[in-house]
Enzyme design. Sequence first.
Site, PDB file in Angstrom:
ATOM      1  CG  HIS A  37      -0.184  -0.062   2.530  1.00 47.65           C
ATOM      2  ND1 HIS A  37       0.489   1.009   3.065  1.00 47.65           N
ATOM      3  CD2 HIS A  37       0.012  -1.087   3.392  1.00 47.65           C
ATOM      4  CE1 HIS A  37       1.051   0.666   4.202  1.00 47.65           C
ATOM      5  NE2 HIS A  37       0.787  -0.606   4.437  1.00 47.65           N
ATOM      6  CG  ASP A  54       5.493  -3.774   6.093  1.00 49.90           C
ATOM      7  OD1 ASP A  54       4.480  -4.455   6.389  1.00 49.90           O
ATOM      8  OD2 ASP A  54       6.027  -2.979   6.888  1.00 49.90           O
TER       9      ASP A  54
END
Length: 481
Positions: A97, A379
Amino acid sequence: MLFRNRFLLLLALAALLAFVSLSLQFFHLTPVSTAKNGVSSKSRKRIMPDPVTEPPVMDPIYEALLYCNIPSVAERSMEGHAPHHFKLISVHVFIRHGDRYPLYVIPKTKRPEIDCTLVANRKPYHPKLEAFVSHMSKGSGASFESPLHSLPLYPNHPLCEMGELTQTGVVQHLQNGQLLRDIYLKKHKLLPNDWSTDQLYLETTGKSRTLQSGLALLYGFLPDFDWKKIHFRHQPSALFCSGNCYCPVRNQYLEKEQRRQYLLRLKNSQLERTYEDMARIVDVPTKQLRAANPIDSMLCHFCHNVSFPCTRNGCIDMEHFKVIKTHQIEDERERREKKLYLGYALLGAHPILNQTISRMQRTAEGRKEEVFALYSAHDVTLSPVLSALGLMEARFPRFAARLIFELWQDREKPSEHSVRILYNGVDVTFHTSFCQDHHKHSSKPMCPLENLVRFVRRDMFVALGSSSSTNYYDACHREGF
């Protein structure tokens, strides 16, 4: 004459003082006032140095700037590069994102004042930003799996909510989408103008920031963003493991990796002194400050050029930030050396990699569905995939990072298919563990699809060091680990 000489002397002295003052501010040696919406706030240090070329030694500020991924910074892109006799037949995109508001608050400090509404006359900007907002506001009838239909389609809070996507995050993925459109659609014609729903595979976790990032990328990418053709599937796990998430051995690897992180932190006396000083400033126990993961909030201040918080006891400053960021970099280095994380990564990434090669194989067999796949993730999704592929030197996934798998068909030998892997626009195919030696005995600038399939179906288990495990289930449940 004497009066004139004195006047000139005073004029020169004033100019010199102005220059010195400006220089001190630029190098952050004196405070300058920050402002929000044109209103001045307390005088504190500004913290955004200009981007520079990569330094010869590790620099925490340079690494932090790369992590921010500020949209104004240009980057190279190697996506879509191949000899003319190769045809691109499918693309699989994994994204983190975009820029977000912190997930944690530094105790007893004011939250950073970041505006999460999308405003055309505010930087960073993208030409499609206004149209994106207009289009998203009409998307209430979109076909999303539950619970995605209850999430907002774009950020819209004057003061960001925790973890909310920012305007920077939206622009990052509008740019990603535009870049991929120019390469994959305009140049390689991956999708026809009358593309259909079954030619896309879209999946996201249940966070608004991942859904909105995916929508921003698609809006920049697709030639005609039609809500009736957009169907996002919901992925409950950040590992995108679908129905294969239960893996006890993977969790044991993670526990050992977390233990390693803890021991490294204990050895870092400078880090502990930094936490103690920050805890004194905000007047909380050191343990409470550490548990609040202050680097998460500090990175938001840094990336948005907002002053670090102050209290009556003093200010959190750039030196605190540099010590913590340096420790993060040292932790990544030791993680590569100890390789405990690699075991976790191999088992954590296997389900999504297996799904990807299955989709590639169907395309190679002539199927026309799902030629463009998008996984909008985190992540903690990309990092295990990178490590599992053997890309140990890859930097930790920045905001709006993209990892792309391209599948190519040789027009001269249609039964032969090859893959390219790119991370943030850089071709890393021959850095992967399954293809790092291929270019030594082949002139093709790609890796055979069979290499990737063999790696996922067999070699990933061999890399775990267990000769008895030949499949994912056995590797996850082997005894004596």
